[in-house]
Write a protein that holds these residues in place. Structure first.
Motif, PDB file in Angstrom:
ATOM      1  N   GLY A 192     -42.691  -2.214 -55.243  1.00 49.87           N
ATOM      2  CA  GLY A 192     -42.640  -1.270 -56.346  1.00 49.87           C
ATOM      3  C   GLY A 192     -44.001  -0.904 -56.905  1.00 49.87           C
ATOM      4  O   GLY A 192     -45.036  -1.414 -56.507  1.00 49.87           O
ATOM      5  N   ARG A 193     -43.969   0.001 -57.864  1.00 52.98           N
ATOM      6  CA  ARG A 193     -45.199   0.508 -58.475  1.00 52.98           C
ATOM      7  C   ARG A 193     -45.836  -0.493 -59.420  1.00 52.98           C
ATOM      8  O   ARG A 193     -47.020  -0.419 -59.703  1.00 52.98           O
ATOM      9  N   ALA A 194     -45.035  -1.423 -59.934  1.00 56.87           N
ATOM     10  CA  ALA A 194     -45.566  -2.383 -60.896  1.00 56.87           C
ATOM     11  C   ALA A 194     -46.452  -3.447 -60.245  1.00 56.87           C
ATOM     12  O   ALA A 194     -47.219  -4.118 -60.929  1.00 56.87           O
ATOM     13  N   HIS A 195     -46.384  -3.577 -58.952  1.00 50.20           N
ATOM     14  CA  HIS A 195     -47.207  -4.549 -58.229  1.00 50.20           C
ATOM     15  C   HIS A 195     -48.675  -4.173 -58.380  1.00 50.20           C
ATOM     16  O   HIS A 195     -49.024  -3.005 -58.567  1.00 50.20           O
ATOM     17  N   ARG A 196     -49.555  -5.162 -58.244  1.00 54.64           N
ATOM     18  CA  ARG A 196     -50.996  -4.893 -58.415  1.00 54.64           C
ATOM     19  C   ARG A 196     -51.516  -3.885 -57.397  1.00 54.64           C
ATOM     20  O   ARG A 196     -52.509  -3.209 -57.635  1.00 54.64           O
ATOM     21  N   LEU A 197     -50.854  -3.762 -56.251  1.00 56.25           N
ATOM     22  CA  LEU A 197     -51.231  -2.759 -55.250  1.00 56.25           C
ATOM     23  C   LEU A 197     -50.298  -1.548 -55.291  1.00 56.25           C
ATOM     24  O   LEU A 197     -50.290  -0.738 -54.364  1.00 56.25           O
ATOM     25  N   GLY A 198     -49.521  -1.440 -56.355  1.00 53.91           N
ATOM     26  CA  GLY A 198     -48.503  -0.396 -56.453  1.00 53.91           C
ATOM     27  C   GLY A 198     -49.030   1.010 -56.276  1.00 53.91           C
ATOM     28  O   GLY A 198     -48.417   1.827 -55.601  1.00 53.91           O
ATOM     29  N   GLY A 233     -38.382   6.027 -55.745  1.00 53.93           N
ATOM     30  CA  GLY A 233     -37.300   5.057 -55.872  1.00 53.93           C
ATOM     31  C   GLY A 233     -37.415   4.082 -57.017  1.00 53.93           C
ATOM     32  O   GLY A 233     -38.454   3.919 -57.642  1.00 53.93           O
ATOM     33  N   LYS A 234     -36.287   3.462 -57.245  1.00 56.40           N
ATOM     34  CA  LYS A 234     -36.193   2.422 -58.269  1.00 56.40           C
ATOM     35  C   LYS A 234     -37.052   1.241 -57.863  1.00 56.40           C
ATOM     36  O   LYS A 234     -37.294   0.988 -56.700  1.00 56.40           O
ATOM     37  N   GLU A 235     -37.461   0.513 -58.833  1.00 52.33           N
ATOM     38  CA  GLU A 235     -38.267  -0.684 -58.605  1.00 52.33           C
ATOM     39  C   GLU A 235     -37.313  -1.845 -58.338  1.00 52.33           C
ATOM     40  O   GLU A 235     -37.148  -2.737 -59.147  1.00 52.33           O
ATOM     41  N   VAL A 242     -44.731   1.970 -46.423  1.00 56.66           N
ATOM     42  CA  VAL A 242     -43.451   2.408 -46.975  1.00 56.66           C
ATOM     43  C   VAL A 242     -42.556   1.197 -47.266  1.00 56.66           C
ATOM     44  O   VAL A 242     -41.900   1.135 -48.309  1.00 56.66           O
ATOM     45  N   THR A 243     -42.563   0.233 -46.357  1.00 53.95           N
ATOM     46  CA  THR A 243     -41.766  -0.973 -46.572  1.00 53.95           C
ATOM     47  C   THR A 243     -42.262  -1.733 -47.795  1.00 53.95           C
ATOM     48  O   THR A 243     -41.466  -2.165 -48.643  1.00 53.95           O
ATOM     49  N   ALA A 244     -43.557  -1.902 -47.908  1.00 52.29           N
ATOM     50  CA  ALA A 244     -44.124  -2.625 -49.048  1.00 52.29           C
ATOM     51  C   ALA A 244     -43.846  -1.886 -50.348  1.00 52.29           C
ATOM     52  O   ALA A 244     -43.536  -2.509 -51.373  1.00 52.29           O
ATOM     53  N   ARG A 245     -43.939  -0.567 -50.349  1.00 49.07           N
ATOM     54  CA  ARG A 245     -43.660   0.216 -51.557  1.00 49.07           C
ATOM     55  C   ARG A 245     -42.221  -0.019 -52.014  1.00 49.07           C
ATOM     56  O   ARG A 245     -41.950  -0.203 -53.195  1.00 49.07           O
TER      57      ARG A 245
END
Length: 168
Positions: free
Chosen positions: A78-84, A149-151, A71-74
């Motif tokens: 954000g979703r744009a990250h390679r692990l998003g 949430g917002k990125e 949850v912290t990493a998300r």
């Protein structure tokens, strides 16, 4: 929904899951705090007589710590990250898990006894109504807020790069 509220929701979820994980680690040492003995602890926390031994509670602690980290990493990446997508799925899993526990708690609060021992007494019911169920429903809502949430970090980084480019 602002990036600040997303970060606050993530911090709330992570703090509660981490605290719960630390309790599980404490219980793995043989401590029965805050109860007087293992049976009382089990009935107060679970409503059943179950062992609080390392093979039982340490995997649960790992799941709680993992949920807090996801949850912290998300929220941060954000979703744009390679692990998003993985972070998004993990955050949704935390939301689903806490919502499921919250819904079970509502059932127990209105009188369903499914899964509970008759000998559990009133302590579990009191804690379920006053603490466990409301907290789980709050965590589910907060985790959903993080998932939607917002990125925040990605937007801040992009804005910072734009500002730096304009300053040149």
């Amino acid at each position: 929904m602002s990036a600040t509220s997303t970060r606050a929701a993530a911090l709330t979820v992570a703090a509660v899951l981490t605290a719960d994980g630390l309790l599980h680690v404490l219980w793995s040492t043989g401590s029965t705090w805050p109860a007087g003995d293992a049976a009382s602890l089990s009935y107060a926390v679970l409503g059943i007589d179950a062992p609080f031994t390392p093979p039982v509670v340490l995997p649960l602690a790992a799941v709680l710590f993992g949920g807090a980290a996801l949850v912290t990493a998300r929220a941060r990446l954000g979703r744009a990250h390679r692990l998003g997508r993985l972070l998004q799925a993990g955050t949704l899993a935390v939301a689903c898990g806490t919502a499921l526990r919250g819904l079970a708690g509502i059932g127990w609060a209105v009188g369903l006894r499914t899964g509970l021992d008759a000998g559990a007494g009133d302590t579990f019911q009191l804690l379920n109504r006053a603490l466990y169920t409301p907290l789980c429903l709050l965590l589910a809502a907060a985790a959903l807020r993080v998932a939607a949430g917002k990125e925040a970090t990605a937007l801040r980084v992009a804005a910072g790069k734009e500002a730096a480019a304009r300053a040149r």
